[in-house]
Motif scaffolding. Structure first.
Motif, PDB file in Angstrom:
ATOM      1  N   LEU A  53       0.986  -1.241   0.055  1.00 10.12           N
ATOM      2  CA  LEU A  53      -0.088  -0.073  -0.125  1.00 10.12           C
ATOM      3  C   LEU A  53       0.853   1.303   0.053  1.00 10.12           C
ATOM      4  CD1 LEU A  53      -2.553   1.304   0.176  1.00 10.12           C
ATOM      5  CD2 LEU A  53      -2.777   1.239   2.864  1.00 10.12           C
ATOM      6  N   ILE A  54       1.916   1.371   0.906  1.00  9.01           N
ATOM      7  CA  ILE A  54       2.742   2.263   0.896  1.00  9.01           C
ATOM      8  C   ILE A  54       3.462   2.579  -0.616  1.00  9.01           C
ATOM      9  CG2 ILE A  54       5.162   3.342   1.860  1.00  9.01           C
ATOM     10  CD1 ILE A  54       3.981   2.069   4.279  1.00  9.01           C
ATOM     11  N   LEU A  55       3.894   1.516  -1.238  1.00 10.96           N
ATOM     12  CA  LEU A  55       4.391   1.729  -2.428  1.00 10.96           C
ATOM     13  C   LEU A  55       3.549   2.294  -3.573  1.00 10.96           C
ATOM     14  CD1 LEU A  55       6.505  -1.634  -2.738  1.00 10.96           C
ATOM     15  CD2 LEU A  55       7.103   0.585  -2.722  1.00 10.96           C
ATOM     16  N   ILE A  56       2.306   1.936  -3.534  1.00 14.55           N
ATOM     17  CA  ILE A  56       0.988   2.321  -4.491  1.00 14.55           C
ATOM     18  C   ILE A  56       1.036   3.924  -3.941  1.00 14.55           C
ATOM     19  CG2 ILE A  56      -1.352   2.394  -4.824  1.00 14.55           C
ATOM     20  CD1 ILE A  56      -1.315  -0.689  -4.067  1.00 14.55           C
ATOM     21  N   VAL A  57       0.998   4.114  -2.872  1.00 15.80           N
ATOM     22  CA  VAL A  57       0.834   5.901  -2.453  1.00 15.80           C
ATOM     23  C   VAL A  57       1.792   6.261  -3.021  1.00 15.80           C
ATOM     24  CG1 VAL A  57       0.667   7.224  -0.322  1.00 15.80           C
ATOM     25  CG2 VAL A  57      -0.998   5.136  -0.430  1.00 15.80           C
ATOM     26  N   LEU A  58       3.427   5.779  -2.745  1.00 17.49           N
ATOM     27  CA  LEU A  58       4.206   6.473  -3.299  1.00 17.49           C
ATOM     28  C   LEU A  58       4.103   6.688  -4.864  1.00 17.49           C
ATOM     29  CD1 LEU A  58       7.195   5.066  -0.984  1.00 17.49           C
ATOM     30  CD2 LEU A  58       6.483   7.315  -0.917  1.00 17.49           C
ATOM     31  N   MET A  60       1.508   7.074  -6.658  1.00 17.15           N
ATOM     32  CA  MET A  60       0.674   8.181  -6.695  1.00 17.15           C
ATOM     33  C   MET A  60       1.231   9.621  -6.311  1.00 17.15           C
ATOM     34  SD  MET A  60      -2.468   6.185  -5.002  1.00 17.15           S
ATOM     35  CE  MET A  60      -3.825   7.479  -5.157  1.00 17.15           C
ATOM     36  N   ILE A  61       2.215   9.741  -5.271  1.00 11.34           N
ATOM     37  CA  ILE A  61       2.785  10.758  -4.988  1.00 11.34           C
ATOM     38  C   ILE A  61       3.733  11.398  -6.075  1.00 11.34           C
ATOM     39  CG2 ILE A  61       4.626  11.833  -3.399  1.00 11.34           C
ATOM     40  CD1 ILE A  61       3.234  10.238  -1.209  1.00 11.34           C
ATOM     41  N   ASP A  62       4.293  10.318  -6.568  1.00 11.70           N
ATOM     42  CA  ASP A  62       5.108  10.496  -7.847  1.00 11.70           C
ATOM     43  C   ASP A  62       4.422  11.116  -8.937  1.00 11.70           C
ATOM     44  OD1 ASP A  62       7.810  10.340  -8.550  1.00 11.70           O
ATOM     45  OD2 ASP A  62       7.576   8.018  -8.999  1.00 11.70           O
ATOM     46  N   ILE A  63       3.305  10.469  -9.194  1.00 12.24           N
ATOM     47  CA  ILE A  63       2.515  11.109 -10.318  1.00 12.24           C
ATOM     48  C   ILE A  63       2.109  12.417  -9.903  1.00 12.24           C
ATOM     49  CG2 ILE A  63       0.181  10.934 -11.492  1.00 12.24           C
ATOM     50  CD1 ILE A  63       0.602   7.790 -11.329  1.00 12.24           C
ATOM     51  N   VAL A 119      11.336  10.315  -4.052  1.00 13.28           N
ATOM     52  CA  VAL A 119      10.242   9.314  -3.934  1.00 13.28           C
ATOM     53  C   VAL A 119      10.577   7.997  -4.620  1.00 13.28           C
ATOM     54  CG1 VAL A 119       7.718   8.937  -4.685  1.00 13.28           C
ATOM     55  CG2 VAL A 119       8.438  11.164  -3.555  1.00 13.28           C
ATOM     56  N   HIS A 120      11.157   8.010  -5.834  1.00 17.10           N
ATOM     57  CA  HIS A 120      11.553   7.006  -6.617  1.00 17.10           C
ATOM     58  C   HIS A 120      12.345   6.040  -5.648  1.00 17.10           C
ATOM     59  CE1 HIS A 120      12.190   4.202  -9.990  1.00 17.10           C
ATOM     60  NE2 HIS A 120      13.442   4.564  -9.761  1.00 17.10           N
ATOM     61  N   LEU A 121      13.398   6.620  -5.143  1.00 13.96           N
ATOM     62  CA  LEU A 121      14.765   6.063  -4.344  1.00 13.96           C
ATOM     63  C   LEU A 121      14.036   5.534  -3.014  1.00 13.96           C
ATOM     64  CD1 LEU A 121      17.659   5.752  -4.300  1.00 13.96           C
ATOM     65  CD2 LEU A 121      17.842   7.743  -2.989  1.00 13.96           C
ATOM     66  N   LEU A 122      12.766   6.043  -2.510  1.00 15.81           N
ATOM     67  CA  LEU A 122      12.423   5.379  -1.151  1.00 15.81           C
ATOM     68  C   LEU A 122      11.718   4.170  -1.562  1.00 15.81           C
ATOM     69  CD1 LEU A 122      11.596   5.706   1.768  1.00 15.81           C
ATOM     70  CD2 LEU A 122       9.641   7.255   1.033  1.00 15.81           C
ATOM     71  N   ARG A 123      10.805   4.138  -2.874  1.00 17.90           N
ATOM     72  CA  ARG A 123      10.141   2.916  -3.513  1.00 17.90           C
ATOM     73  C   ARG A 123      11.404   1.840  -3.508  1.00 17.90           C
ATOM     74  NH1 ARG A 123       7.077   4.533  -8.515  1.00 17.90           N
ATOM     75  NH2 ARG A 123       6.874   2.418  -8.621  1.00 17.90           N
ATOM     76  N   ILE A 124      12.443   2.210  -4.260  1.00 14.95           N
ATOM     77  CA  ILE A 124      13.656   1.152  -4.188  1.00 14.95           C
ATOM     78  C   ILE A 124      13.933   0.505  -2.965  1.00 14.95           C
ATOM     79  CG2 ILE A 124      15.823   0.902  -5.010  1.00 14.95           C
ATOM     80  CD1 ILE A 124      15.160   2.816  -7.437  1.00 14.95           C
TER      81      ILE A 124
END
Length: 164
Positions: A53-58, A60-63, A119-124
């Motif tokens: 869920l956090i990855l999905i929210v991230l 969406m934040i990216d977008i 945000v991308h780095l946090l997802r990684i």
């Protein structure tokens, strides 16, 4: 002859108009992708782990960050290079409209790129157990390059303002 050349150069700024229209189509596509993300994961929301869920929210934040960047570039670029926007229909102007010069646009774009990269780095990092160390290393290096570039551009802008 010089007047004709100057007029041609001045009027050629309108060649940017289709570019800004294209960016608005890009913004529409980005909005569609945003809602696609929501619709795709809404039925699975109660069954997915919190990390997903956090990855999905991230995502969406990216977008949203990219969308904000697009709006800023479209509006300020149009106002700076083509024509000032009018206040018809009693709509409120955004605070920053008409106040951003090319250097401030560059700094905002650089800051936005750093935020998007963060945000991308946090997802990684959240998927670190499934990500090759080599990829993580390169993503960190690229992110640091963005950060250093943003600082460098801001420093140059500050130095140019103090000299003038």
């Amino acid at each position: 002859m010089n007047k004709i050349i100057e007029k041609m150069i001045y009027e050629s700024r309108w060649l940017l108009f289709p570019v800004y229209i294209g960016l608005s189509f890009g913004f529409i596509l980005l909005t569609l992708k945003f809602f696609h993300e929501i619709i795709q994961f809404l039925p699975k929301i109660f069954d997915m782990p919190e990390s997903d869920l956090i990855l999905i929210v991230l995502s969406m934040i990216d977008i949203a960050l990219v969308g904000g960047l697009l709006v800023m570039v479209m509006f300020s670029g149009y106002e700076n290079f083509i024509l000032k926007m009018s206040d018809d229909c009693n709509q409120k102007r955004l605070n920053w409209m008409g106040k951003m010069d090319v250097n401030s646009i560059k700094n905002k774009v650089a800051s936005s790129i750093v935020a998007i990269s963060s945000v991308h780095l946090l997802r990684i990092f959240m998927e670190a157990d499934r990500t090759r160390d080599n990829k993580i290393m390169w993503c960190v290096i690229i992110h640091l390059a963005f950060v250093l570039s943003a600082f460098g551009m801001a420093y140059i802008d500050k130095m140019s303002k103090t000299k003038s």
